[in-house]
Design a protein around this motif. Structure first.
Motif, PDB file in Angstrom:
ATOM      1  N   VAL A  37       0.652  -1.210  -0.017  1.00 28.61           N
ATOM      2  CA  VAL A  37      -0.046   0.095  -0.042  1.00 28.61           C
ATOM      3  C   VAL A  37       0.735   1.206   0.053  1.00 28.61           C
ATOM      4  CG1 VAL A  37      -0.338  -0.164   2.604  1.00 28.61           C
ATOM      5  CG2 VAL A  37      -1.941   1.261   1.100  1.00 28.61           C
ATOM      6  N   LEU A  38       0.530   2.202  -0.822  1.00 25.14           N
ATOM      7  CA  LEU A  38       1.115   3.626  -0.716  1.00 25.14           C
ATOM      8  C   LEU A  38      -0.033   4.609  -0.108  1.00 25.14           C
ATOM      9  CD1 LEU A  38       3.154   5.544  -1.925  1.00 25.14           C
ATOM     10  CD2 LEU A  38       1.791   5.558  -3.997  1.00 25.14           C
ATOM     11  N   ARG A  39       0.638   5.354   0.644  1.00 23.93           N
ATOM     12  CA  ARG A  39      -0.312   6.479   1.279  1.00 23.93           C
ATOM     13  C   ARG A  39       0.232   7.715   0.502  1.00 23.93           C
ATOM     14  NH1 ARG A  39       0.722   8.505   7.261  1.00 23.93           N
ATOM     15  NH2 ARG A  39      -0.156  10.760   6.770  1.00 23.93           N
ATOM     16  N   THR A  40      -0.848   8.523   0.111  1.00 23.12           N
ATOM     17  CA  THR A  40      -0.349  10.035  -0.736  1.00 23.12           C
ATOM     18  C   THR A  40      -1.381  10.858  -0.215  1.00 23.12           C
ATOM     19  OG1 THR A  40       0.344  10.854  -2.943  1.00 23.12           O
ATOM     20  CG2 THR A  40      -1.350   9.156  -2.991  1.00 23.12           C
ATOM     21  N   ARG A  41      -0.885  12.216  -1.099  1.00 26.19           N
ATOM     22  CA  ARG A  41      -1.879  13.278  -0.982  1.00 26.19           C
ATOM     23  C   ARG A  41      -2.061  14.246  -2.032  1.00 26.19           C
ATOM     24  NH1 ARG A  41       1.908  17.485   2.828  1.00 26.19           N
ATOM     25  NH2 ARG A  41       3.466  17.682   1.178  1.00 26.19           N
ATOM     26  N   GLU A  42      -2.996  14.963  -1.993  1.00 28.02           N
ATOM     27  CA  GLU A  42      -3.189  16.078  -3.069  1.00 28.02           C
ATOM     28  C   GLU A  42      -3.444  17.324  -2.396  1.00 28.02           C
ATOM     29  OE1 GLU A  42      -5.566  15.553  -6.376  1.00 28.02           O
ATOM     30  OE2 GLU A  42      -4.232  14.053  -7.159  1.00 28.02           O
ATOM     31  N   PRO A  43      -3.041  18.625  -2.804  1.00 28.39           N
ATOM     32  CA  PRO A  43      -2.014  18.545  -3.938  1.00 28.39           C
ATOM     33  C   PRO A  43      -0.667  18.098  -3.757  1.00 28.39           C
ATOM     34  CG  PRO A  43      -2.478  21.009  -3.171  1.00 28.39           C
ATOM     35  CD  PRO A  43      -3.490  20.086  -2.625  1.00 28.39           C
ATOM     36  N   GLY A  44      -0.019  17.400  -4.424  1.00 30.79           N
ATOM     37  CA  GLY A  44       1.007  16.729  -4.226  1.00 30.79           C
ATOM     38  C   GLY A  44       1.292  15.292  -4.809  1.00 30.79           C
ATOM     39  N   GLY A  45       2.177  14.639  -4.099  1.00 28.98           N
ATOM     40  CA  GLY A  45       2.176  13.127  -4.363  1.00 28.98           C
ATOM     41  C   GLY A  45       3.463  12.852  -5.452  1.00 28.98           C
ATOM     42  N   ALA A  46       3.777  13.845  -6.131  1.00 30.98           N
ATOM     43  CA  ALA A  46       4.898  13.620  -7.273  1.00 30.98           C
ATOM     44  C   ALA A  46       5.757  15.018  -7.005  1.00 30.98           C
ATOM     45  CB  ALA A  46       4.183  13.386  -8.476  1.00 30.98           C
ATOM     46  N   PRO A  47       7.015  14.903  -7.595  1.00 31.37           N
ATOM     47  CA  PRO A  47       7.730  16.066  -7.413  1.00 31.37           C
ATOM     48  C   PRO A  47       7.123  17.268  -7.893  1.00 31.37           C
ATOM     49  CG  PRO A  47       8.984  14.149  -7.917  1.00 31.37           C
ATOM     50  CD  PRO A  47       7.915  13.719  -8.087  1.00 31.37           C
ATOM     51  N   ALA A  74      -3.133  20.304 -12.948  1.00 30.25           N
ATOM     52  CA  ALA A  74      -2.106  19.914 -13.366  1.00 30.25           C
ATOM     53  C   ALA A  74      -1.252  19.239 -12.483  1.00 30.25           C
ATOM     54  CB  ALA A  74      -1.157  21.351 -13.840  1.00 30.25           C
ATOM     55  N   ALA A  75      -1.325  19.504 -11.100  1.00 33.21           N
ATOM     56  CA  ALA A  75      -0.608  18.785  -9.916  1.00 33.21           C
ATOM     57  C   ALA A  75      -1.167  17.375 -10.119  1.00 33.21           C
ATOM     58  CB  ALA A  75      -0.780  19.726  -8.666  1.00 33.21           C
ATOM     59  N   ARG A  76      -2.839  17.349 -10.281  1.00 35.72           N
ATOM     60  CA  ARG A  76      -3.063  16.057 -10.192  1.00 35.72           C
ATOM     61  C   ARG A  76      -2.764  15.014 -11.451  1.00 35.72           C
ATOM     62  NH1 ARG A  76      -8.246  17.796  -9.297  1.00 35.72           N
ATOM     63  NH2 ARG A  76      -7.489  17.458  -7.038  1.00 35.72           N
ATOM     64  N   ARG A  77      -2.600  15.702 -12.525  1.00 36.09           N
ATOM     65  CA  ARG A  77      -2.241  14.949 -13.811  1.00 36.09           C
ATOM     66  C   ARG A  77      -0.821  14.446 -13.490  1.00 36.09           C
ATOM     67  NH1 ARG A  77      -3.555  11.876 -18.147  1.00 36.09           N
ATOM     68  NH2 ARG A  77      -1.666  11.438 -19.134  1.00 36.09           N
ATOM     69  N   GLU A  78       0.223  15.174 -12.787  1.00 42.47           N
ATOM     70  CA  GLU A  78       1.448  14.786 -12.538  1.00 42.47           C
ATOM     71  C   GLU A  78       1.490  13.664 -11.496  1.00 42.47           C
ATOM     72  OE1 GLU A  78       4.965  15.679 -13.214  1.00 42.47           O
ATOM     73  OE2 GLU A  78       4.090  15.839 -14.842  1.00 42.47           O
ATOM     74  N   HIS A  79       0.364  13.555 -10.300  1.00 43.38           N
ATOM     75  CA  HIS A  79       0.180  12.639  -9.500  1.00 43.38           C
ATOM     76  C   HIS A  79       0.005  11.495  -9.962  1.00 43.38           C
ATOM     77  CE1 HIS A  79      -1.853  11.820  -5.451  1.00 43.38           C
ATOM     78  NE2 HIS A  79      -0.346  11.162  -5.469  1.00 43.38           N
ATOM     79  N   LEU A  80      -1.029  11.487 -11.061  1.00 47.73           N
ATOM     80  CA  LEU A  80      -1.680  10.427 -11.533  1.00 47.73           C
ATOM     81  C   LEU A  80      -0.766   9.471 -12.364  1.00 47.73           C
ATOM     82  CD1 LEU A  80      -4.215   8.503 -12.113  1.00 47.73           C
ATOM     83  CD2 LEU A  80      -4.819  10.101 -13.934  1.00 47.73           C
ATOM     84  N   ALA A  81       0.038  10.141 -13.209  1.00 45.46           N
ATOM     85  CA  ALA A  81       0.934   9.747 -14.241  1.00 45.46           C
ATOM     86  C   ALA A  81       2.441   9.298 -13.547  1.00 45.46           C
ATOM     87  CB  ALA A  81       1.313  10.822 -14.988  1.00 45.46           C
ATOM     88  N   LYS A  82       2.948   9.983 -12.601  1.00 45.52           N
ATOM     89  CA  LYS A  82       4.142   9.479 -11.987  1.00 45.52           C
ATOM     90  C   LYS A  82       3.776   8.851 -10.537  1.00 45.52           C
ATOM     91  CE  LYS A  82       6.091  12.524 -14.877  1.00 45.52           C
ATOM     92  NZ  LYS A  82       6.650  13.577 -14.489  1.00 45.52           N
ATOM     93  N   THR A  83       2.663   8.815  -9.960  1.00 45.69           N
ATOM     94  CA  THR A  83       2.552   7.936  -8.652  1.00 45.69           C
ATOM     95  C   THR A  83       1.612   7.016  -8.675  1.00 45.69           C
ATOM     96  OG1 THR A  83       3.722   9.849  -7.570  1.00 45.69           O
ATOM     97  CG2 THR A  83       2.560   8.200  -6.126  1.00 45.69           C
TER      98      THR A  83
END
Length: 211
Positions: A37-47, A74-83
């Motif tokens: 499992v991975l715990r993450t957050r928004e906005p954020g979750g990728a560099p 834009a932040a969400r797209r990075e998060h989705l694509a990278k994490t």
């Protein structure tokens, strides 16, 4: 270790509703049950998304609502694509503190952005991707803000007025009512143990997940 399909679980709600506490508990329970499992957050979750988080939560710009929503997606797209997608494809469950519902609640219900703009941005950024289950932590905004302000200096959203947070609160409730197949409304005024127990029941019902 279990081998069932990895799922994407999101936690939503206003300031101080207890999302971080519940995310931590769910992550610990999933790990104890043998699920990566991975715990993450928004906005954020990728560099790139974390860079935008700093700009949006701690910057001094009074963003136009459309521009603010564009930055969130834009932040969400990075998060989705990278994490998020890489984790799910690797068989890792993902528990996320906020996702697209937060933009609908904060920018549309809170700031008055036309929901059609949100839908267009979601279509581009998410390409049909959606959570498998969403837990909406429901807490009166005055109680949530009282909790949030004990955490230190307020961020840009926490500094917005009571009327804004009341609209956000109603927005989250409306989202939960509009999408009952995905969302479960939880009483976040309860103690953390009771909130976790209710969340566990909801996830068992929706995903067959035993915690």
């Amino acid at each position: 270790m279990t081998t069932d399909k990895a799922r994407f679980i999101t936690l939503e709600g206003g300031e101080g509703a207890g999302k971080t506490t519940l995310a931590r508990r769910l992550t610990e329970a999933l790990a104890a049950a043998g699920r990566p499992v991975l715990r993450t957050r928004e906005p954020g979750g990728a560099p790139g998304a974390e860079a935008l988080r700093a700009l949006m939560l701690h910057g001094t710009v009074n963003w136009d609502p459309v521009a603010e929503a564009m930055l969130m997606f834009a932040a969400r797209r990075e998060h989705l694509a990278k994490t998020i997608r890489p984790a799910l494809e690797a068989g890792i469950w993902v528990v996320c503190d906020r996702f697209a519902d937060s933009t609908l609640a904060y920018q549309c219900y809170g700031h008055g952005l036309d929901a059609a703009v949100w839908r267009k941005l979601a279509d581009v950024a998410l390409d049909g991707f959606a959570p498998d289950a969403t837990l909406v932590l429901d807490l009166p905004p005055e109680a949530g803000m009282a909790r949030a302000l004990t955490r230190g200096l307020p961020d840009r959203f926490e500094r917005l007025g009571a009327a804004f947070h009341a609209r956000v609160h109603e927005g989250f409730r409306a989202i939960a009512v509009a999408e009952p197949h995905r969302c479960t409304l939880l009483d976040a005024a309860q103690p953390p143990e009771a909130v976790f127990a209710a969340a566990s029941v909801a996830l068992h019902s929706r995903l067959g997940l035993a915690l």
